[in-house]
Write an enzyme that holds these catalytic residues in place. Structure first.
Site, mmCIF file in Angstrom:
data_model
loop_
_atom_site.group_PDB
_atom_site.id
_atom_site.type_symbol
_atom_site.label_atom_id
_atom_site.label_comp_id
_atom_site.label_asym_id
_atom_site.label_seq_id
_atom_site.Cartn_x
_atom_site.Cartn_y
_atom_site.Cartn_z
ATOM 1 N N LYS A 1 0.830 -1.215 0.000
ATOM 2 C CA LYS A 1 0.000 0.000 0.000
ATOM 3 C C LYS A 1 0.860 1.258 0.000
ATOM 4 O O LYS A 1 0.424 2.320 -0.455
ATOM 5 C CB LYS A 1 -0.981 -0.031 1.168
ATOM 6 C CG LYS A 1 -0.362 0.004 2.559
ATOM 7 C CD LYS A 1 -0.100 1.411 3.066
ATOM 8 C CE LYS A 1 0.709 1.418 4.343
ATOM 9 N NZ LYS A 1 1.023 2.789 4.812
ATOM 10 N N THR B 1 -3.913 5.742 3.590
ATOM 11 C CA THR B 1 -2.690 6.362 3.074
ATOM 12 C C THR B 1 -2.843 6.921 1.668
ATOM 13 O O THR B 1 -1.965 7.642 1.202
ATOM 14 C CB THR B 1 -1.514 5.367 3.100
ATOM 15 O OG1 THR B 1 -1.893 4.167 2.451
ATOM 16 C CG2 THR B 1 -1.110 5.043 4.522
#
Length: 328
Positions: free
Chosen positions: A189, A246
């Site tokens: 990620k 994020t």
């Protein structure tokens, strides 16, 4: 299993936040910091240079003596992914037998392609490797804001005990035995967050951001399956949850790095001196993806931009001109 004494290795923002969380959970906490400047600042002001304005609980002990720190029931290694081998190796001969050693870094080692728990198993074979990951910002955790994460060990009893040990009220750990899924989601990620930042920095709009996050998640799932992760883990906190967090806010150092790239900054300065793990992880992910024939065009574009082999506009065009295909 009672895990009363917790050692936190690393006095940065995340290490400070986790030390505070463990103290709130009623644990006896020792915080070890290698960096002399930050260690002196912690001792003098009870505050980390990397998390200004957040005071350490007076019950948290401070030390620069690694042997003193790791005389504990569990160890949280809160160091950069590329430093995990050095720290685990240094601690190996000092650790009590069968102590849980928890990696709190989201990355994959360059060169070896090893995950954090693999490094721990190799460098500290007497320890029990575990991994902590999930959608969490140090500032939020330090302030006691509600946060949920995943902690995983191949030994279910260890994972459960660790979850109870660090459950600091608003900090809620879920336990898992899918170690690979948890650490793979956290590492991948970061690369995708850089891509999301590039979209924002280039001003491509909310629709493009949503498409990027969704298709990026598809890459994460493909990559995870290729390396033995469970789909339900990819759908959970350490996969989808962390990706959503994020890819949506400048609080993420990886996202902020991407924004800078999108605005035209050079790859070697875009992180602005802050640690963006995705910068190191991107080429590793692509090496591993090619080894398993996993298609990851977004991560590939990020890796190419960071390597300087392609420009941002060229990368965007290459993604937009890919052949049309079924979403499935």
């Amino acid at each position: 299993m009672s895990l009363q004494r917790i050692a936190v290795l690393g006095g940065g923002a995340w290490g400070t936040a986790l030390a505070l969380t463990c103290a709130r959970a009623g644990r006896d906490v020792t915080l070890w910091e290698f960096d002399a400047r930050n260690s002196e600042h912690l001792s003098a002001s009870r505050e980390s240079l990397f998390l200004p304005g957040v005071k350490l609980d007076e019950r948290i002990g401070l030390t620069r003596d690694l042997a003193e720190a790791v005389r504990a029931d569990a160890v949280l290694a809160v160091v950069p992914a590329q430093a995990m081998r050095a720290v685990a190796g240094s601690a190996a001969k000092l650790l009590p037998a069968a102590v849980p050693f928890v990696a709190c870094a989201k990355g994959i080692e360059r060169g070896t392609h090893k995950f954090m728990t693999e490094i721990i198993a190799e460098c500290a074979p007497a320890a029990v490797p575990a991994i902590l990951s999930g959608p969490s910002f140090a500032a939020d955790v330090a302030r006691g804001l509600p946060t949920a994460v995943t902690i995983a060990s191949t030994q279910r009893g260890i994972a459960v005990a660790l979850a109870h040990a660090i459950n600091g009220g608003a900090f809620r750990p879920y336990h898992s035995t899918d170690v690979r899924g948890v650490e793979l989601g956290g590492a991948t990620k970061n690369v995708l967050a850089i891509a999301a930042g590039i979209v924002t920095g280039r001003g491509l709009g909310a629709s493009a951001s949503a498409a990027l996050t969704t298709r990026g998640f598809a890459e994460l799932v493909r990559f995870g399956k290729a390396y033995g992760a469970k789909t339900e883990t990819m759908m959970g906190l350490s996969g989808l949850g962390d990706l959503v967090l994020t890819c949506s806010t400048p609080q993420s150092r990886n996202f902020s790095c991407g924004v800078a790239l999108g605005k035209g900054e050079k790859p070697d300065t875009a992180a602005h001196g802050k640690l963006a793990e995705g910068v190191f992880t991107a080429p590793v992910v692509m090496e591993m993806a090619r080894a398993k024939n996993v298609e990851m065009p977004i991560c590939g574009a990020v890796a190419a931009i960071l390597a300087g082999t392609i420009g941002v506009d060229e990368a965007i065009e290459s993604l937009l001109t890919r052949p049309l295909k079924s979403e499935a």
